[in-house]
Design an enzyme around this catalytic site. Structure first.
Site, PDB file in Angstrom:
ATOM      1  N   MET A  86      82.901  -0.093 109.399  1.00 56.93           N
ATOM      2  CA  MET A  86      81.475  -0.013 109.757  1.00 56.93           C
ATOM      3  C   MET A  86      81.039   1.439 109.835  1.00 56.93           C
ATOM      4  O   MET A  86      81.519   2.203 110.681  1.00 56.93           O
ATOM      5  CB  MET A  86      81.213  -0.719 111.095  1.00 56.93           C
ATOM      6  CG  MET A  86      81.264  -2.229 111.009  1.00 56.93           C
ATOM      7  SD  MET A  86      80.799  -3.019 112.563  1.00 56.93           S
ATOM      8  CE  MET A  86      82.271  -2.759 113.534  1.00 56.93           C
ATOM      9  N   CYS A 122      78.456  -3.379 100.305  1.00 56.84           N
ATOM     10  CA  CYS A 122      77.421  -2.725 101.110  1.00 56.84           C
ATOM     11  C   CYS A 122      76.025  -3.024 100.541  1.00 56.84           C
ATOM     12  O   CYS A 122      75.781  -2.825  99.347  1.00 56.84           O
ATOM     13  CB  CYS A 122      77.658  -1.216 101.131  1.00 56.84           C
ATOM     14  SG  CYS A 122      76.405  -0.371 102.116  1.00 56.84           S
ATOM     15  N   LYS A 171      86.767  -5.218  99.392  1.00 54.38           N
ATOM     16  CA  LYS A 171      85.908  -5.944 100.332  1.00 54.38           C
ATOM     17  C   LYS A 171      84.643  -6.353  99.586  1.00 54.38           C
ATOM     18  O   LYS A 171      83.937  -5.502  99.025  1.00 54.38           O
ATOM     19  CB  LYS A 171      85.565  -5.077 101.540  1.00 54.38           C
ATOM     20  CG  LYS A 171      84.697  -5.832 102.545  1.00 54.38           C
ATOM     21  CD  LYS A 171      84.787  -5.202 103.916  1.00 54.38           C
ATOM     22  CE  LYS A 171      83.887  -5.899 104.922  1.00 54.38           C
ATOM     23  NZ  LYS A 171      82.469  -5.607 104.700  1.00 54.38           N
ATOM     24  N   ARG A 206      80.489  -6.748 113.825  1.00 51.08           N
ATOM     25  CA  ARG A 206      79.464  -6.539 114.851  1.00 51.08           C
ATOM     26  C   ARG A 206      79.902  -6.872 116.265  1.00 51.08           C
ATOM     27  O   ARG A 206      79.541  -6.155 117.206  1.00 51.08           O
ATOM     28  CB  ARG A 206      78.203  -7.344 114.483  1.00 51.08           C
ATOM     29  CG  ARG A 206      77.453  -6.740 113.305  1.00 51.08           C
ATOM     30  CD  ARG A 206      76.434  -7.699 112.760  1.00 51.08           C
ATOM     31  NE  ARG A 206      77.064  -8.889 112.200  1.00 51.08           N
ATOM     32  CZ  ARG A 206      76.426  -9.977 111.811  1.00 51.08           C
ATOM     33  NH1 ARG A 206      75.121 -10.026 111.935  1.00 51.08           N
ATOM     34  NH2 ARG A 206      77.068 -11.003 111.296  1.00 51.08           N
TER      35      ARG A 206
HETATM   36  C1  LIG Z   1      76.627  -1.015 111.552  1.00 55.68           C
HETATM   37  C2  LIG Z   1      77.377  -1.628 110.401  1.00 55.68           C
HETATM   38  C3  LIG Z   1      77.972  -0.815 109.465  1.00 55.68           C
HETATM   39  C4  LIG Z   1      78.688  -1.371 108.396  1.00 55.68           C
HETATM   40  N1  LIG Z   1      79.307  -0.548 107.501  1.00 55.68           N
HETATM   41  C5  LIG Z   1      80.104  -1.081 106.525  1.00 55.68           C
HETATM   42  C6  LIG Z   1      80.888  -0.238 105.686  1.00 55.68           C
HETATM   43  O1  LIG Z   1      80.889   0.989 105.801  1.00 55.68           O
HETATM   44  N2  LIG Z   1      81.639  -0.855 104.735  1.00 55.68           N
HETATM   45  C7  LIG Z   1      81.683  -2.207 104.565  1.00 55.68           C
HETATM   46  O2  LIG Z   1      82.394  -2.714 103.698  1.00 55.68           O
HETATM   47  N3  LIG Z   1      80.959  -3.021 105.372  1.00 55.68           N
HETATM   48  C8  LIG Z   1      80.206  -2.491 106.353  1.00 55.68           C
HETATM   49  N4  LIG Z   1      79.534  -3.320 107.213  1.00 55.68           N
HETATM   50  C9  LIG Z   1      79.724  -4.794 107.102  1.00 55.68           C
HETATM   51  C10 LIG Z   1      80.863  -5.269 108.019  1.00 55.68           C
HETATM   52  O3  LIG Z   1      82.095  -4.683 107.642  1.00 55.68           O
HETATM   53  C11 LIG Z   1      81.002  -6.805 107.998  1.00 55.68           C
HETATM   54  O4  LIG Z   1      81.309  -7.203 106.689  1.00 55.68           O
HETATM   55  C12 LIG Z   1      79.734  -7.512 108.440  1.00 55.68           C
HETATM   56  O5  LIG Z   1      79.199  -6.918 109.601  1.00 55.68           O
HETATM   57  C13 LIG Z   1      79.987  -9.013 108.704  1.00 55.68           C
HETATM   58  O6  LIG Z   1      80.973  -9.181 109.694  1.00 55.68           O
HETATM   59  P1  LIG Z   1      80.583  -9.522 111.232  1.00 55.68           P
HETATM   60  O7  LIG Z   1      79.770 -10.784 111.225  1.00 55.68           O
HETATM   61  O8  LIG Z   1      81.909  -9.681 111.937  1.00 55.68           O
HETATM   62  O9  LIG Z   1      79.785  -8.368 111.733  1.00 55.68           O
HETATM   63  C14 LIG Z   1      78.784  -2.781 108.269  1.00 55.68           C
HETATM   64  C15 LIG Z   1      78.158  -3.592 109.218  1.00 55.68           C
HETATM   65  C16 LIG Z   1      77.471  -3.045 110.281  1.00 55.68           C
HETATM   66  C17 LIG Z   1      76.834  -3.959 111.296  1.00 55.68           C
END
Ligand SMILES: Cc1cc2nc3c(=O)[nH]c(=O)nc-3n(C[C@H](O)[C@H](O)[C@H](O)COP(=O)(O)O)c2cc1C
Length: 308
Positions: free
Chosen positions: A17, A97, A136, A218
């Site tokens: 993230m 992303c 990913k 999150r």
């Molecule tokens: C603040 C934030 C930053 C994120 N940055 C990235 C990132 O740098 N690379 C990536 O592959 N996914 C990124 N994501 C996506 C998360 O890795 C994840 O796939 C997504 O939040 C869904 O999972 P969750 O429901 O557990 O949050 C980001 C998500 C959030 C909320």
């Protein structure tokens, strides 16, 4: 659970993230079996960009750690891999992303429209890396093409795939489609990591019925001990209590110490962290207001200590 030759102590993975999973935060996620860095631009790595160096900090206590790369061209991949392969245990590549600048430049989730290109990026990474490569992805760009994309990723030599069960178009709306993740798991010969909407032990257990490991994003923001609670639940079926206000503040103060040690402390980011670590506390709106008034990191830390 193994990814290539890397053994994980459990099936829980801290999601990459941006703005969240820096080294201090990762160090606090003690019971994640694997911790992922913020995404790192391959072009900036090749150019030795100073702020990118900060993204590449690591420490033996967080091992195994995965560094996530993003970009578009294959040309800088060799140099980027050389810069990080002695620090990271795994290299992940971002095909998910949805941010405008990233997708607008053709990288991140935009690559899901170009399965052949995804294959080329993975095979280039595999060719130049001595450590495992993972990808990913999301389910697709507008339409679901996750079966095709994951097959290409596996055929080009990746060691695991993490799938966020939404398309690019969905952003963060709707629900993560765990069934689609399960379908990929059925055809795959490499570990499949399920991702999307997991916030507690029961949900982690449910998603683990359909894949090899669970990635959490999150729900871990401001709550790095979430992994300890979920790990405990998976092993004992017992729910640990949520951290008290005092414990939350102590975890924040620990974060502050680490951020200082690694020269990552500034008022703007510390205020954001303080808000994240107090978001579920009673009176969090008042806390937010007070945090917006403080003018130095010292005053911010003092205010946070006063909440204990
Ligand atoms: C603040 C934030 C930053 C994120 N940055 C990235 C990132 O740098 N690379 C990536 O592959 N996914 C990124 N994501 C996506 C998360 O890795 C994840 O796939 C997504 O939040 C869904 O999972 P969750 O429901 O557990 O949050 C980001 C998500 C959030 C909320």
């Amino acid at each position: 659970m193994k990814i290539g030759k890397v053994k994980l102590k459990n099936e829980l993975i801290l999601a990459p993230m941006a703005g969240i999973t820096n080294l201090p935060f990762r160090l606090l996620c003690k019971d994640a079996g694997l911790r992922c860095s913020e995404m790192i631009n391959i072009n900036a790595l090749e150019r030795n960009n100073k702020s990118t160096e900060k993204l590449c900090l690591t420490h033996k206590d967080e091992k195994p750690v995965s560094f996530q790369l993003f970009g578009l061209r294959e040309q800088p991949i060799k140099a980027a891999v050389e810069k990080i392969e002695d620090k990271a245990d795994i290299i992940d590549f971002n095909f998910g992303c949805p941010a405008h600048q990233i997708v607008g430049a053709g990288s991140g989730a935009a690559l899901l429209k170009r399965p052949e290109k995804v294959g080329k990026i993975i095979s280039t990474l595999v060719k130049h890396s001595s450590i495992p490569i993972t990808a990913k992805i999301r389910l697709g760009y507008e339409k679901n093409n996750v079966m095709k994309i994951s097959k290409i990723i596996e055929d080009n030599g990746a060691d695991a795939i993490a799938i966020h069960g939404r398309t690019f178009k969905q952003g963060f709306t709707g629900k993560s489609n765990w069934k689609a993740i399960a379908e990929v798991k059925e055809q795959a010969n490499i570990p499949i990591i399920g991702n999307g909407d997991v916030t507690n032990g029961k949900q982690a257990e449910a998603l683990l019925q359909h894949c090899d490991a669970v990635m959490i994003g999150r729900a871990a923001i401001g709550d790095p001990h979430l992994f300890t609670r979920i790990d405990h639940y998976l092993k004992t079926k017992e729910q640990l209590q949520m951290p008290s206000t005092k414990e939350k503040i102590d975890i924040f103060l620990e974060y502050t110490k680490l951020a200082k040690k690694y020269n990552l402390l500034n008022l703007h980011t510390l205020r954001q962290k303080a808000q994240e670590f107090t978001r579920n506390l009673r009176g969090s709106r008042i806390i937010r207001k007070e945090l917006n008034k403080v003018t130095t990191t010292e005053l911010l830390i003092k205010y946070m200590e006063s909440l204990k």
